[in-house]
Design a protein around this motif. Structure first.
Motif, PDB file in Angstrom:
ATOM      1  N   SER A  26       0.823  -1.208   0.000  1.00 33.61           N
ATOM      2  CA  SER A  26       0.000   0.000   0.000  1.00 33.61           C
ATOM      3  C   SER A  26       0.859   1.260   0.000  1.00 33.61           C
ATOM      4  O   SER A  26       1.914   1.319   0.640  1.00 33.61           O
ATOM      5  N   PHE A  27       0.384   2.272  -0.718  1.00 31.09           N
ATOM      6  CA  PHE A  27       1.104   3.542  -0.789  1.00 31.09           C
ATOM      7  C   PHE A  27       1.137   4.253   0.561  1.00 31.09           C
ATOM      8  O   PHE A  27       1.987   5.118   0.794  1.00 31.09           O
ATOM      9  N   LEU A  28       0.227   3.901   1.471  1.00 34.79           N
ATOM     10  CA  LEU A  28       0.205   4.554   2.781  1.00 34.79           C
ATOM     11  C   LEU A  28       1.503   4.313   3.544  1.00 34.79           C
ATOM     12  O   LEU A  28       1.990   5.194   4.254  1.00 34.79           O
ATOM     13  N   TYR A  29       2.058   3.120   3.417  1.00 31.59           N
ATOM     14  CA  TYR A  29       3.317   2.820   4.091  1.00 31.59           C
ATOM     15  C   TYR A  29       4.442   3.707   3.552  1.00 31.59           C
ATOM     16  O   TYR A  29       5.229   4.275   4.308  1.00 31.59           O
ATOM     17  N   LYS A  30       4.509   3.813   2.227  1.00 32.15           N
ATOM     18  CA  LYS A  30       5.558   4.626   1.612  1.00 32.15           C
ATOM     19  C   LYS A  30       5.375   6.102   1.966  1.00 32.15           C
ATOM     20  O   LYS A  30       6.349   6.818   2.213  1.00 32.15           O
ATOM     21  N   LEU A  31       4.113   6.543   1.991  1.00 31.90           N
ATOM     22  CA  LEU A  31       3.841   7.946   2.298  1.00 31.90           C
ATOM     23  C   LEU A  31       4.211   8.271   3.737  1.00 31.90           C
ATOM     24  O   LEU A  31       4.761   9.340   4.030  1.00 31.90           O
ATOM     25  N   GLU A  32       3.934   7.353   4.636  1.00 34.88           N
ATOM     26  CA  GLU A  32       4.268   7.561   6.048  1.00 34.88           C
ATOM     27  C   GLU A  32       5.776   7.623   6.254  1.00 34.88           C
ATOM     28  O   GLU A  32       6.282   8.465   7.003  1.00 34.88           O
ATOM     29  N   HIS A  86       7.560  13.366   9.639  1.00 35.00           N
ATOM     30  CA  HIS A  86       7.339  14.521  10.504  1.00 35.00           C
ATOM     31  C   HIS A  86       5.888  14.985  10.481  1.00 35.00           C
ATOM     32  O   HIS A  86       5.491  15.818  11.292  1.00 35.00           O
ATOM     33  N   ASN A  87       5.090  14.472   9.536  1.00 33.04           N
ATOM     34  CA  ASN A  87       3.675  14.836   9.446  1.00 33.04           C
ATOM     35  C   ASN A  87       2.808  13.608   9.683  1.00 33.04           C
ATOM     36  O   ASN A  87       3.209  12.479   9.398  1.00 33.04           O
ATOM     37  N   SER A  88       1.604  13.837  10.187  1.00 33.11           N
ATOM     38  CA  SER A  88       0.668  12.742  10.368  1.00 33.11           C
ATOM     39  C   SER A  88      -0.042  12.458   9.054  1.00 33.11           C
ATOM     40  O   SER A  88      -0.128  13.317   8.172  1.00 33.11           O
ATOM     41  N   ILE A  89      -0.564  11.233   8.923  1.00 33.05           N
ATOM     42  CA  ILE A  89      -1.281  10.854   7.714  1.00 33.05           C
ATOM     43  C   ILE A  89      -2.495  11.750   7.503  1.00 33.05           C
ATOM     44  O   ILE A  89      -2.777  12.202   6.392  1.00 33.05           O
ATOM     45  N   ALA A  90      -3.236  12.030   8.570  1.00 28.36           N
ATOM     46  CA  ALA A  90      -4.439  12.854   8.451  1.00 28.36           C
ATOM     47  C   ALA A  90      -4.114  14.257   7.963  1.00 28.36           C
ATOM     48  O   ALA A  90      -4.865  14.846   7.180  1.00 28.36           O
ATOM     49  N   SER A  91      -2.980  14.816   8.407  1.00 26.77           N
ATOM     50  CA  SER A  91      -2.614  16.168   7.982  1.00 26.77           C
ATOM     51  C   SER A  91      -2.159  16.195   6.527  1.00 26.77           C
ATOM     52  O   SER A  91      -2.326  17.199   5.836  1.00 26.77           O
ATOM     53  N   MET A 138       1.639   4.775  12.793  1.00 27.96           N
ATOM     54  CA  MET A 138       0.574   4.958  11.824  1.00 27.96           C
ATOM     55  C   MET A 138      -0.646   5.508  12.553  1.00 27.96           C
ATOM     56  O   MET A 138      -1.209   4.848  13.420  1.00 27.96           O
ATOM     57  N   ASP A 139      -1.051   6.730  12.218  1.00 28.33           N
ATOM     58  CA  ASP A 139      -2.107   7.385  12.983  1.00 28.33           C
ATOM     59  C   ASP A 139      -3.461   7.332  12.294  1.00 28.33           C
ATOM     60  O   ASP A 139      -4.397   7.961  12.740  1.00 28.33           O
ATOM     61  N   PHE A 140      -3.584   6.581  11.188  1.00 27.35           N
ATOM     62  CA  PHE A 140      -4.896   6.464  10.567  1.00 27.35           C
ATOM     63  C   PHE A 140      -5.663   5.315  11.210  1.00 27.35           C
ATOM     64  O   PHE A 140      -5.111   4.510  11.952  1.00 27.35           O
ATOM     65  N   SER A 141      -6.965   5.242  10.921  1.00 22.17           N
ATOM     66  CA  SER A 141      -7.810   4.205  11.508  1.00 22.17           C
ATOM     67  C   SER A 141      -7.702   2.933  10.679  1.00 22.17           C
ATOM     68  O   SER A 141      -8.102   2.904   9.522  1.00 22.17           O
ATOM     69  N   GLN A 142      -7.132   1.895  11.261  1.00 25.41           N
ATOM     70  CA  GLN A 142      -6.991   0.617  10.575  1.00 25.41           C
ATOM     71  C   GLN A 142      -8.086  -0.321  11.055  1.00 25.41           C
ATOM     72  O   GLN A 142      -8.222  -0.581  12.244  1.00 25.41           O
TER      73      GLN A 142
END
Length: 201
Positions: free
Chosen positions: A111-117, A122-127, A160-164
């Motif tokens: 998933s791209f979320l892992y790479k993005l994190e 320094h930033n949260s996923i939600a931001s 990882m600060d998103f809702s899993q």
């Protein structure tokens, strides 16, 4: 009632389809707008035919996701197919431009979320997306764990600060049969005596 703009990432994986079905059943309400977003890989080749084929395949994939939405009435569906990176930057930019209130993603090993994190520690996923993010994880069918590329492996320090959300069926234990009470002393009047005459030889 507030109308929500919900973006669902379209990928050719079962987890993405499961995420869409979960969103349709749990968070999407009458009047909400669902945007099916597919980002196909950028090509450095000057051959426009390859880019055209990738774009066409992306639309076909998005239309198959739209067919899932058609099973749910009163659902407004939009389709966006665009070219971009596979690390999530283009998805984040598009989500912010739409002004989405929620992003739904099928979570899988690549998933791209892992790479993005990992690229924006320094930033949260939600931001990054400027909205709520729901990552729907599908239960594994096989007990064999597939190989995970090195760039998508998270170390223990990654937060990882998103809702899993793990989607799986509840296993209902078997119900034992009801016990029949044993009558120690039955009612004598309920006993029927039956006598038979002995037959002579």
């Amino acid at each position: 009632m507030d109308v929500k703009k919900i973006v669902v990432v379209v990928e050719d994986v079962d987890a993405a389809r499961t995420a869409l079905q979960w969103a349709l059943r749990n968070i999407i309400r009458h009047g909400d707008t669902v945007t099916l977003l597919h980002v196909y890989e950028s090509t450095r080749s000057r051959n426009r035919t390859k880019a055209r084929v990738l774009r066409l395949n992306g639309y076909k994939l998005a239309l198959s996701f739209q067919d899932i939405c058609n099973n749910y009435h009163n659902t407004k569906v939009e389709i966006i197919v665009t070219e971009g990176d596979q690390e999530g930057t283009k998805i984040a930019t598009t989500v912010r431009e739409i002004g989405a209130s929620m992003l739904v993603v099928g979570l899988h090993d690549c998933s791209f979320l892992y790479k993005l994190e990992m690229g924006h520690s320094h930033n949260s996923i939600a931001s990054i997306f400027n909205c709520k993010v729901f990552a729907i994880k599908q239960p594994r069918v096989s007990s064999v764990r597939p190989m995970i590329p090195a760039e998508s492996v998270l170390d223990s320090s990654t937060n990882m600060d998103f809702s899993q959300i793990d989607v799986s069926r509840l296993q209902v234990p078997p119900t034992p049969p009801p016990k029949i009470p044993y009558r120690i002393c039955p009612n004598p009047s309920a006993i029927i005596w039956r006598s038979s005459k002995s037959r002579g030889k």
